[in-house]
Design a protein around this motif. Structure first.
Motif, PDB file in Angstrom:
ATOM      1  N   GLU A 374      -0.134  31.131  56.270  1.00 17.72           N
ATOM      2  CA  GLU A 374      -0.492  30.365  55.081  1.00 17.72           C
ATOM      3  C   GLU A 374      -0.825  31.278  53.901  1.00 17.72           C
ATOM      4  O   GLU A 374      -0.515  30.956  52.752  1.00 17.72           O
ATOM      5  CB  GLU A 374      -1.667  29.439  55.392  1.00 17.72           C
ATOM      6  N   VAL A 375      -1.444  32.418  54.186  1.00 21.43           N
ATOM      7  CA  VAL A 375      -1.726  33.376  53.123  1.00 21.43           C
ATOM      8  C   VAL A 375      -0.423  33.979  52.599  1.00 21.43           C
ATOM      9  O   VAL A 375      -0.269  34.190  51.390  1.00 21.43           O
ATOM     10  CB  VAL A 375      -2.693  34.470  53.617  1.00 21.43           C
ATOM     11  N   ARG A 376       0.515  34.229  53.489  1.00 25.40           N
ATOM     12  CA  ARG A 376       1.835  34.707  53.037  1.00 25.40           C
ATOM     13  C   ARG A 376       2.480  33.681  52.108  1.00 25.40           C
ATOM     14  O   ARG A 376       3.052  34.035  51.069  1.00 25.40           O
ATOM     15  CB  ARG A 376       2.736  34.977  54.245  1.00 25.40           C
ATOM     16  N   ASP A 377       2.387  32.405  52.464  1.00 26.14           N
ATOM     17  CA  ASP A 377       2.938  31.351  51.601  1.00 26.14           C
ATOM     18  C   ASP A 377       2.213  31.311  50.262  1.00 26.14           C
ATOM     19  O   ASP A 377       2.828  31.075  49.211  1.00 26.14           O
ATOM     20  CB  ASP A 377       2.825  29.990  52.295  1.00 26.14           C
ATOM     21  N   ALA A 378       0.903  31.538  50.292  1.00 24.11           N
ATOM     22  CA  ALA A 378       0.127  31.555  49.049  1.00 24.11           C
ATOM     23  C   ALA A 378       0.591  32.692  48.147  1.00 24.11           C
ATOM     24  O   ALA A 378       0.651  32.543  46.915  1.00 24.11           O
ATOM     25  CB  ALA A 378      -1.361  31.701  49.360  1.00 24.11           C
ATOM     26  N   LEU A 379       0.939  33.829  48.742  1.00 26.28           N
ATOM     27  CA  LEU A 379       1.447  34.945  47.952  1.00 26.28           C
ATOM     28  C   LEU A 379       2.788  34.572  47.314  1.00 26.28           C
ATOM     29  O   LEU A 379       3.058  34.937  46.165  1.00 26.28           O
ATOM     30  CB  LEU A 379       1.589  36.195  48.820  1.00 26.28           C
ATOM     31  N   GLY A 380       3.602  33.834  48.041  1.00 25.42           N
ATOM     32  CA  GLY A 380       4.858  33.378  47.461  1.00 25.42           C
ATOM     33  C   GLY A 380       4.626  32.491  46.248  1.00 25.42           C
ATOM     34  O   GLY A 380       5.306  32.630  45.216  1.00 25.42           O
ATOM     35  N   ARG A 381       3.658  31.584  46.341  1.00 22.77           N
ATOM     36  CA  ARG A 381       3.339  30.722  45.195  1.00 22.77           C
ATOM     37  C   ARG A 381       2.776  31.540  44.036  1.00 22.77           C
ATOM     38  O   ARG A 381       3.052  31.269  42.857  1.00 22.77           O
ATOM     39  CB  ARG A 381       2.335  29.647  45.606  1.00 22.77           C
ATOM     40  N   ALA A 382       1.959  32.541  44.382  1.00 21.85           N
ATOM     41  CA  ALA A 382       1.369  33.393  43.351  1.00 21.85           C
ATOM     42  C   ALA A 382       2.439  34.164  42.588  1.00 21.85           C
ATOM     43  O   ALA A 382       2.370  34.313  41.367  1.00 21.85           O
ATOM     44  CB  ALA A 382       0.371  34.357  43.980  1.00 21.85           C
ATOM     45  N   VAL A 383       3.440  34.648  43.314  1.00 19.29           N
ATOM     46  CA  VAL A 383       4.545  35.352  42.662  1.00 19.29           C
ATOM     47  C   VAL A 383       5.274  34.411  41.708  1.00 19.29           C
ATOM     48  O   VAL A 383       5.611  34.776  40.573  1.00 19.29           O
ATOM     49  CB  VAL A 383       5.506  35.930  43.720  1.00 19.29           C
ATOM     50  N   ASP A 384       5.507  33.182  42.141  1.00 15.31           N
ATOM     51  CA  ASP A 384       6.222  32.212  41.297  1.00 15.31           C
ATOM     52  C   ASP A 384       5.522  31.987  39.959  1.00 15.31           C
ATOM     53  O   ASP A 384       6.171  31.847  38.924  1.00 15.31           O
ATOM     54  CB  ASP A 384       6.356  30.872  42.025  1.00 15.31           C
ATOM     55  N   ARG A 385       4.186  31.930  39.983  1.00 19.13           N
ATOM     56  CA  ARG A 385       3.468  31.620  38.743  1.00 19.13           C
ATOM     57  C   ARG A 385       2.940  32.868  38.026  1.00 19.13           C
ATOM     58  O   ARG A 385       2.244  32.744  37.008  1.00 19.13           O
ATOM     59  CB  ARG A 385       2.301  30.682  39.046  1.00 19.13           C
ATOM     60  N   SER A 386       3.263  34.048  38.529  1.00 22.64           N
ATOM     61  CA  SER A 386       2.739  35.279  37.941  1.00 22.64           C
ATOM     62  C   SER A 386       3.172  35.434  36.483  1.00 22.64           C
ATOM     63  O   SER A 386       4.353  35.362  36.160  1.00 22.64           O
ATOM     64  CB  SER A 386       3.237  36.495  38.735  1.00 22.64           C
ATOM     65  N   PRO A 387       2.215  35.688  35.580  1.00 21.17           N
ATOM     66  CA  PRO A 387       2.570  35.890  34.181  1.00 21.17           C
ATOM     67  C   PRO A 387       3.038  37.310  33.876  1.00 21.17           C
ATOM     68  O   PRO A 387       3.578  37.559  32.789  1.00 21.17           O
ATOM     69  CB  PRO A 387       1.248  35.590  33.460  1.00 21.17           C
ATOM     70  N   TRP A 388       2.838  38.233  34.814  1.00 19.56           N
ATOM     71  CA  TRP A 388       3.192  39.621  34.529  1.00 19.56           C
ATOM     72  C   TRP A 388       4.427  40.103  35.283  1.00 19.56           C
ATOM     73  O   TRP A 388       4.917  41.211  35.027  1.00 19.56           O
ATOM     74  CB  TRP A 388       2.008  40.545  34.821  1.00 19.56           C
ATOM     75  N   MET A 389       4.971  39.276  36.173  1.00 21.64           N
ATOM     76  CA  MET A 389       6.205  39.623  36.871  1.00 21.64           C
ATOM     77  C   MET A 389       7.395  38.958  36.186  1.00 21.64           C
ATOM     78  O   MET A 389       7.354  37.762  35.873  1.00 21.64           O
ATOM     79  CB  MET A 389       6.148  39.155  38.331  1.00 21.64           C
ATOM     80  N   GLY A 390       8.449  39.733  35.994  1.00 27.57           N
ATOM     81  CA  GLY A 390       9.670  39.188  35.436  1.00 27.57           C
ATOM     82  C   GLY A 390      10.510  38.491  36.493  1.00 27.57           C
ATOM     83  O   GLY A 390      10.218  38.554  37.692  1.00 27.57           O
ATOM     84  N   ALA A 391      11.601  37.866  36.061  1.00 29.57           N
ATOM     85  CA  ALA A 391      12.434  37.077  36.965  1.00 29.57           C
ATOM     86  C   ALA A 391      13.030  37.925  38.086  1.00 29.57           C
ATOM     87  O   ALA A 391      13.046  37.522  39.256  1.00 29.57           O
ATOM     88  CB  ALA A 391      13.542  36.388  36.174  1.00 29.57           C
ATOM     89  N   SER A 392      13.520  39.111  37.757  1.00 27.05           N
ATOM     90  CA  SER A 392      14.140  39.969  38.768  1.00 27.05           C
ATOM     91  C   SER A 392      13.122  40.419  39.817  1.00 27.05           C
ATOM     92  O   SER A 392      13.397  40.398  41.022  1.00 27.05           O
ATOM     93  CB  SER A 392      14.776  41.188  38.099  1.00 27.05           C
ATOM     94  N   ALA A 393      11.940  40.814  39.351  1.00 28.73           N
ATOM     95  CA  ALA A 393      10.897  41.251  40.283  1.00 28.73           C
ATOM     96  C   ALA A 393      10.444  40.094  41.166  1.00 28.73           C
ATOM     97  O   ALA A 393      10.182  40.280  42.361  1.00 28.73           O
ATOM     98  CB  ALA A 393       9.720  41.825  39.520  1.00 28.73           C
ATOM     99  N   LYS A 394      10.356  38.904  40.597  1.00 26.84           N
ATOM    100  CA  LYS A 394       9.956  37.741  41.393  1.00 26.84           C
ATOM    101  C   LYS A 394      10.977  37.457  42.490  1.00 26.84           C
ATOM    102  O   LYS A 394      10.616  37.157  43.637  1.00 26.84           O
ATOM    103  CB  LYS A 394       9.792  36.516  40.494  1.00 26.84           C
ATOM    104  N   THR A 395      12.247  37.588  42.159  1.00 28.15           N
ATOM    105  CA  THR A 395      13.299  37.358  43.150  1.00 28.15           C
ATOM    106  C   THR A 395      13.194  38.362  44.292  1.00 28.15           C
ATOM    107  O   THR A 395      13.294  38.012  45.472  1.00 28.15           O
ATOM    108  CB  THR A 395      14.686  37.462  42.493  1.00 28.15           C
ATOM    109  N   GLU A 396      12.978  39.639  43.955  1.00 31.72           N
ATOM    110  CA  GLU A 396      12.873  40.685  44.974  1.00 31.72           C
ATOM    111  C   GLU A 396      11.622  40.482  45.825  1.00 31.72           C
ATOM    112  O   GLU A 396      11.647  40.645  47.051  1.00 31.72           O
ATOM    113  CB  GLU A 396      12.849  42.063  44.313  1.00 31.72           C
ATOM    114  N   ALA A 397      10.509  40.143  45.168  1.00 35.98           N
ATOM    115  CA  ALA A 397       9.259  39.931  45.893  1.00 35.98           C
ATOM    116  C   ALA A 397       9.395  38.771  46.875  1.00 35.98           C
ATOM    117  O   ALA A 397       8.946  38.864  48.030  1.00 35.98           O
ATOM    118  CB  ALA A 397       8.126  39.660  44.907  1.00 35.98           C
ATOM    119  N   LYS A 398      10.004  37.680  46.435  1.00 31.04           N
ATOM    120  CA  LYS A 398      10.168  36.518  47.317  1.00 31.04           C
ATOM    121  C   LYS A 398      11.093  36.859  48.485  1.00 31.04           C
ATOM    122  O   LYS A 398      10.886  36.394  49.623  1.00 31.04           O
ATOM    123  CB  LYS A 398      10.731  35.329  46.529  1.00 31.04           C
ATOM    124  N   ALA A 399      12.099  37.692  48.238  1.00 33.54           N
ATOM    125  CA  ALA A 399      13.005  38.106  49.318  1.00 33.54           C
ATOM    126  C   ALA A 399      12.256  38.960  50.346  1.00 33.54           C
ATOM    127  O   ALA A 399      12.485  38.831  51.556  1.00 33.54           O
ATOM    128  CB  ALA A 399      14.189  38.885  48.738  1.00 33.54           C
TER     129      ALA A 399
END
Length: 662
Positions: A374-399
């Motif tokens: 569940e914490v891993r899933d929370a990190l995924g949600r956090a990445v989605d709404r992150s104001p300091w991560m760009g689209a490419s970084a978010k894609t890599e992080a989620k992968a």
């Protein structure tokens, strides 16, 4: 007039005296009692702090108590295995344990355990006999001349390769052999005396001791002169130098490195040699130094490696130098602790297998896996709404998160526990049996598809860590206990303690550390300069915030915000993610229920230190003191102030909260 002046003066003196007495009688005002909104740490951990007043020396902590608890559990496990073993592995461990505790048997055994090794060394007659003797000692877990071990192939993180690296010294730092200052010379004088003691115990005639000790130190000095400074070994990339294994036989023919690999059971196509100059030196030394010098060197290193596990004369010699001089110890540990440490060194995975079976209930493992997921899933949600991560970084992080694995309790891949039986008559002999087994299993890590073969920690050691190379979370069996994971505590507390630690570590998959390895396991930086700048800006805000906090045990000192920056960012990130994970599954929970979450977090960091220990911690460690590991992240989390109805301006409500995952 004179009389009036005198009377007035007397009255003034009397009034001043009365005021002075009144001031002296007034008691100094006590500081206001801590509240949850002024110092949550002092309130939440009050019972623990009362039971653990500041010691005169040293320090204690809730997490330190967990370590000691795991040690006692191992002792209890081995006691039971000695009396009533359940299964083959417990029989091995029980006999091993009994042989170490029987000090009378250890005394009777004397130097018998090393006699076959010393006899092999005595058989060296010619230069070509030296390399096989070196290889044989590596096989029983006594590395001489150099070190050899399995580690990640930086070109392919799914495999391990063999690393041939510097070693073979009796003193860890090569600089000891070349420095000329008075302190170093004093250590070297003590070392010479120690070498002579070990040589004497290993059978060297008294008349040859001084000369043979000089031969040993001369050989080690030659190795040290070709070795790199210790500080350079910290650069992992600079110490990665792969080359074809098939070329070793030609390049280092006299050292017989090709034959060395075969003796270790290695047939991989690649090895790493980061210091070819050292191995060229060793290759030359194998042919040019007299066999007698190699014999003295090898005899000493066998005795030195095995001294802690032999009779008292050996142990005393080893402790007088390594314990008193190098480690600064005044007395050796209790015998049972010595034996336990030895068993974890030689047979740690065996102990870990039985430890997990006894102390980690299946239900606890399942609950921990659920929270971690569940914490891993929370990190995924956090990445989605992150104001300091760009689209490419978010894609890599989620992968990366999609591929991240969670291993709890013990490694997913088990070991082969086939090993020579251990009796109760020879502790030193059992050490060699177990060390040979462990070396064999370590060598199996080398090759493709073996990088996840096992952990670099033992299940009986309280550890929760993110393995950056394998993109996996590792939680040992020993970690799943109070205060980290108390099965008797309610769910919110488990999220606040265990869940926050999970979040702290999983955050490293996508933060300024995880940015260096992508979802496919390739080493590359997948952040942009903008993301790097944003992260550093967050870091600077944390530096400023923590730099304003007082060191609790050191008057007039502030926390070193720069030194503790990364750990403080990790604490805040972990708490944010754990809170999101719990709230996502418990959205209707009221404030009273929520409080258990924050109490779980506070329970982790209870700490009591002497001034000396606090000063040493402040100067060297990357963690803030316990009070601020609790309060710092909480004052940045709006949910804390809401749960406890803390007003704006309260110490536990930051005026400028820092958020990693808003």
């Amino acid at each position: 007039m004179a009389l009036v002046v005198a009377l007035l003066a007397g009255t003034g003196a009397s009034d001043a005296l009365a005021a002075k007495k009144k001031k002296a009688a007034a008691k100094p005002k006590a500081p206001p009692a801590a509240t949850v909104c002024s110092d949550f740490y002092s309130v939440a951990d009050a019972a623990w702090l009362t039971a653990h007043p500041a010691p005169a020396t040293g320090a204690t902590s809730a997490m330190g108590e967990l370590v000691e608890k795991s040690v006692q559990q191992q002792r209890d496990l081995l006691d039971n295995a000695m009396r009533m073993p359940q299964g083959n592995v417990q029989k091995l461990l029980g006999d091993f344990w009994a042989s170490g505790l029987d000090e009378a048997a250890v005394e009777r055994d004397g130097a018998n355990p090393v006699a076959p090794l010393l006899s092999r060394i005595d058989g060296i007659k010619r230069a070509k006999d030296i390399p096989p003797a070196i290889a044989a000692l590596h096989q029983v877990g006594i590395p001489v001349a150099f070190n050899f071990g399995a580690d990640i192939d930086l070109r392919d993180l799914n495999r391990h390769i063999g690393y041939l690296s510097q070693g073979g010294l009796g003193l860890v730092d090569p600089a000891f052999y070349t420095r000329t200052d008075a302190d170093t010379r004093a250590v070297m004088t003590r070392y010479d005396a120690y070498v002579q003691k070990i040589l004497l115990l290993s059978g060297t005639p008294q008349a040859r001791l001084a000369a043979d000790a000089k031969l040993v130190i001369d050989l080690e000095t030659r190795i040290a002169q070709a070795s790199k400074p210790l500080v350079s070994l910290r650069d992992y990339g600079a110490n990665y130098a792969p080359q074809a294994s098939k070329d070793l036989g030609k390049t280092y023919k006299r050292l017989q490195l090709a034959e060395f690999l075969k003796a270790q059971g290695i047939n991989d196509d690649t090895v790493s040699i980061a210091n070819p100059q050292l191995f060229a030196q060793l290759d030359a030394m194998a042919a040019t130094l007299p066999p007698a010098q190699w014999q003295a060197y090898l005899r000493f290193h066998v005795g030195d490696a095995m001294a802690p596990y032999l009779s008292k004369a050996w142990r005393d010699a080893e402790f007088d130098f390594r314990g008193r001089v190098l480690r600064g110890q005044s007395t050796p540990p209790e015998r049972w602790r010595q034996v336990l440490d030895a068993m974890n060194t030689a047979a740690g995975p065996m102990v870990g297998k039985e430890y997990a079976a006894r102390y980690m209930p299946a239900a606890t493992k399942q609950s921990a896996e659920k929270i971690a997921g569940e914490v891993r899933d929370a990190l995924g949600r956090a990445v989605d709404r992150s104001p300091w991560m760009g689209a490419s970084a978010k894609t890599e992080a989620k992968a990366k998160l999609a591929k991240l694995s969670i291993e709890i309790g013990t490694p997913h891949r088990d070991l082969d526990y086939t090993v020579q039986p251990m009796g109760r008559g020879s502790f030193g002999g059992n050490m060699l049996i177990a060390s040979t087994w462990r070396h064999r299993e370590e060598m199996k890590r080398i090759g493709r598809g073996n990088a996840d073969r096992r952990w670099d920690v033992l299940p009986q050691q309280p550890t929760l860590a993110y393995d950056i190379a394998q993109n996996r979370l590792i939680v040992t069996a020993a970690m799943l206990q109070d205060p980290v994971f108390d099965a008797n505590d309610p769910s919110p507390s488990q999220y606040g303690a265990f869940g926050a630690l999970v979040g702290m570590e999983l955050g490293h998959a996508v933060d300024n550390k995880g940015r260096l390895i992508d979802a496919s396991g390739k080493i590359r930086d997948w952040w942009t300069p903008a993301e790097n700048d944003a992260w550093n800006a967050l870091g600077q805000r944390v530096v400023a915030q923590y730099g304003a906090f007082d060191e609790p045990a050191i008057k007039g000192m502030k926390v070193n915000g720069t030194q503790t920056r990364d750990a403080n960012l990790g604490d805040l990130s972990g708490l944010e993610l754990a809170w999101d994970a719990w709230r996502n599954a418990n959205s209707a929970a009221d404030a009273a229920t929520q409080k258990s979450f924050f109490e779980g977090w506070a329970s982790l960091w209870a700490q009591s230190e002497s001034l000396q220990a606090a000063t040493a911690r402040a100067a060297t460690t990357v963690h803030a003191p316990g009070q601020w590991r609790v309060n710092g992240p909480l004052m940045n989390l709006p949910a804390f102030g809401e749960a406890y109805a803390c007003k704006a301006g309260s110490a536990m409500v930051s005026k400028d909260p820092v958020r990693i995952w808003p």
